[in-house]
Design an enzyme around this catalytic site. Structure first.
Site, PDB file in Angstrom:
ATOM      1  N   GLY A  95     -29.727 -56.012  99.670  1.00 53.36           N
ATOM      2  CA  GLY A  95     -29.635 -57.142  98.763  1.00 53.36           C
ATOM      3  C   GLY A  95     -30.713 -58.189  98.954  1.00 53.36           C
ATOM      4  O   GLY A  95     -30.948 -59.012  98.078  1.00 53.36           O
ATOM      5  N   CYS A 130     -23.803 -47.505  96.895  1.00 58.18           N
ATOM      6  CA  CYS A 130     -24.342 -48.848  97.124  1.00 58.18           C
ATOM      7  C   CYS A 130     -24.640 -49.464  95.763  1.00 58.18           C
ATOM      8  O   CYS A 130     -25.397 -48.885  94.974  1.00 58.18           O
ATOM      9  CB  CYS A 130     -25.618 -48.750  97.965  1.00 58.18           C
ATOM     10  SG  CYS A 130     -26.524 -50.296  98.157  1.00 58.18           S
ATOM     11  N   ASP A 159     -25.911 -45.172 101.611  1.00 60.26           N
ATOM     12  CA  ASP A 159     -25.771 -46.617 101.437  1.00 60.26           C
ATOM     13  C   ASP A 159     -26.747 -47.296 102.381  1.00 60.26           C
ATOM     14  O   ASP A 159     -27.339 -46.654 103.263  1.00 60.26           O
ATOM     15  CB  ASP A 159     -24.331 -47.048 101.746  1.00 60.26           C
ATOM     16  CG  ASP A 159     -24.119 -48.560 101.621  1.00 60.26           C
ATOM     17  OD1 ASP A 159     -24.645 -49.151 100.661  1.00 60.26           O
ATOM     18  OD2 ASP A 159     -23.445 -49.147 102.479  1.00 60.26           O
ATOM     19  N   SER A 160     -26.899 -48.598 102.237  1.00 56.38           N
ATOM     20  CA  SER A 160     -27.753 -49.358 103.144  1.00 56.38           C
ATOM     21  C   SER A 160     -27.146 -49.461 104.537  1.00 56.38           C
ATOM     22  O   SER A 160     -27.833 -49.834 105.487  1.00 56.38           O
ATOM     23  CB  SER A 160     -27.985 -50.767 102.594  1.00 56.38           C
ATOM     24  OG  SER A 160     -26.749 -51.457 102.496  1.00 56.38           O
ATOM     25  N   HIS A 178     -19.589 -52.664 100.541  1.00 55.40           N
ATOM     26  CA  HIS A 178     -19.180 -53.228 101.837  1.00 55.40           C
ATOM     27  C   HIS A 178     -17.893 -54.049 101.719  1.00 55.40           C
ATOM     28  O   HIS A 178     -17.108 -54.115 102.664  1.00 55.40           O
ATOM     29  CB  HIS A 178     -20.273 -54.144 102.393  1.00 55.40           C
ATOM     30  CG  HIS A 178     -21.417 -53.434 103.050  1.00 55.40           C
ATOM     31  ND1 HIS A 178     -22.383 -52.770 102.330  1.00 55.40           N
ATOM     32  CD2 HIS A 178     -21.755 -53.287 104.362  1.00 55.40           C
ATOM     33  CE1 HIS A 178     -23.276 -52.258 103.176  1.00 55.40           C
ATOM     34  NE2 HIS A 178     -22.917 -52.557 104.396  1.00 55.40           N
ATOM     35  N   CYS A 212     -19.652 -54.914  95.742  1.00 58.87           N
ATOM     36  CA  CYS A 212     -20.518 -54.311  96.764  1.00 58.87           C
ATOM     37  C   CYS A 212     -19.631 -53.391  97.572  1.00 58.87           C
ATOM     38  O   CYS A 212     -18.492 -53.749  97.902  1.00 58.87           O
ATOM     39  CB  CYS A 212     -21.137 -55.391  97.648  1.00 58.87           C
ATOM     40  SG  CYS A 212     -22.012 -54.743  99.111  1.00 58.87           S
ATOM     41  N   GLU A 271     -21.621 -55.357 108.671  1.00 53.57           N
ATOM     42  CA  GLU A 271     -22.395 -54.412 109.474  1.00 53.57           C
ATOM     43  C   GLU A 271     -22.212 -54.668 110.979  1.00 53.57           C
ATOM     44  O   GLU A 271     -22.259 -53.744 111.779  1.00 53.57           O
ATOM     45  CB  GLU A 271     -23.885 -54.502 109.120  1.00 53.57           C
ATOM     46  CG  GLU A 271     -24.248 -53.897 107.785  1.00 53.57           C
ATOM     47  CD  GLU A 271     -24.175 -52.376 107.779  1.00 53.57           C
ATOM     48  OE1 GLU A 271     -24.418 -51.755 108.831  1.00 53.57           O
ATOM     49  OE2 GLU A 271     -23.859 -51.801 106.722  1.00 53.57           O
TER      50      GLU A 271
END
Length: 287
Positions: A49, A79, A16-17, A194, A192, A160
């Site tokens: 994104g 992701c 994932d990012s 996240h 998403c 994050e």
């Protein structure tokens, strides 16, 4: 019980990012507790994104090449943005590798909605992707559901930073959610990986608005089930053995920060190593 063969013992690569893919990782661990796992967080380049789609695709391919080089027997693109940008490219490069991407749960959302008004929270890149828009049109035509698309700039950054339940994050979420509630949505897709980490904050906002009826859709469980099906059909499920499953992690930013995220979000303390990705090559740092 005998030890698994090298192929069965090989790890599943998940990337994932940043930390968002951990919401998928926890479902994989729950459904496939005997599998060895590698998690890679491209935090040094987050959020995806905000990046051009071709750049995300190139980085996704570099990460996939690294994970395959680590012996991965399957890949999970944990992701939404990377799935939109790179899943076709990855499947072309690895046609024989079990590969699972993440899509916003539009079909289950349409099925769950009572009035056909469904909100989709996601990154702008996900919402603008041709693959997503085609899926939206297909599901809308088949079900009659109306999808209200809401980009959430800044939300991934807050998560994050570990600001899942801070006042600033709550204000941001209220700005995205309240206008959608005013339009009558009764189902919200967390589009998403996240976003499940701010689910408690979202539920609090819904409760304050008197909207206990709103259904939240998280597709992490479906991803894990699809992964299990692919591993089984390729005869590469790792059986229970005397050797416990392992979890290794890599990050393109701070290993200390990723370790802290694993601890706070999942209650895990994996071995974390730092990584550099230069153009199309992923390189483990010497330390």
């Amino acid at each position: 019980m005998t030890s698994a063969s090298p192929l069965l013992d090989a790890p599943i690569g998940v990337f994932d990012s940043g930390v968002g893919g951990m919401s998928v990782l926890r479902h994989i661990q729950a459904q496939l507790p005997h599998e060895n796992l590698i998690y890679l967080a491209d935090t040094g380049y987050a959020p995806y994104g905000a990046k051009p789609e071709h750049v995300v695709a190139e980085r996704s391919l570099a990460i996939a090449q690294f994970l395959v080089g680590q012996g991965a027997k399957a890949l999970v693109v944990a992701c939404n943005t990377a799935t939109v940008a790179a899943i076709k490219l990855l499947r072309a490069h690895y046609p024989n590798l079990p590969l699972v991407g993440v899509e916003p749960g539009l079909k289950p959302a349409a099925a769950a909605s009572r009035n056909g008004q469904v909100a989709v929270l996601a990154t702008d890149v996900t919402l603008a992707g041709a693959k997503f828009l085609l899926l939206r049109d297909q599901v809308s035509n088949a079900s009659g559901a109306k999808f209200l698309l809401q980009g959430c700039p800044g939300l991934v950054d807050q998560i994050e930073l570990g600001e899942c339940d801070s006042g600033a994050t709550r204000v941001m979420l209220e700005g995205y959610l309240l206008p959608l509630l005013a339009k009558g949505v009764d189902t919200v897709v967390l589009g998403c990986t996240h976003y499940p980490f701010v689910r408690a904050s979202i539920e609090s906002i819904l409760a304050k608005a008197g909207r206990h009826d709103v259904v939240l859709i998280d597709t992490g469980d479906a991803v894990a089930r699809q992964l299990a099906r692919l591993l089984a059909s390729n005869a590469c499920l790792r059986p229970e053995s005397g050797t416990p499953a392992t979890l290794k992690a890599f990050t393109t930013a701070s290993g200390t920060a990723l370790s802290a995220a694993f601890s706070s979000l999942l209650g895990l303390v994996p071995v974390v190593k730092e990584l550099r990705i230069e153009k199309d090559l992923a390189i483990p740092d010497a330390h």
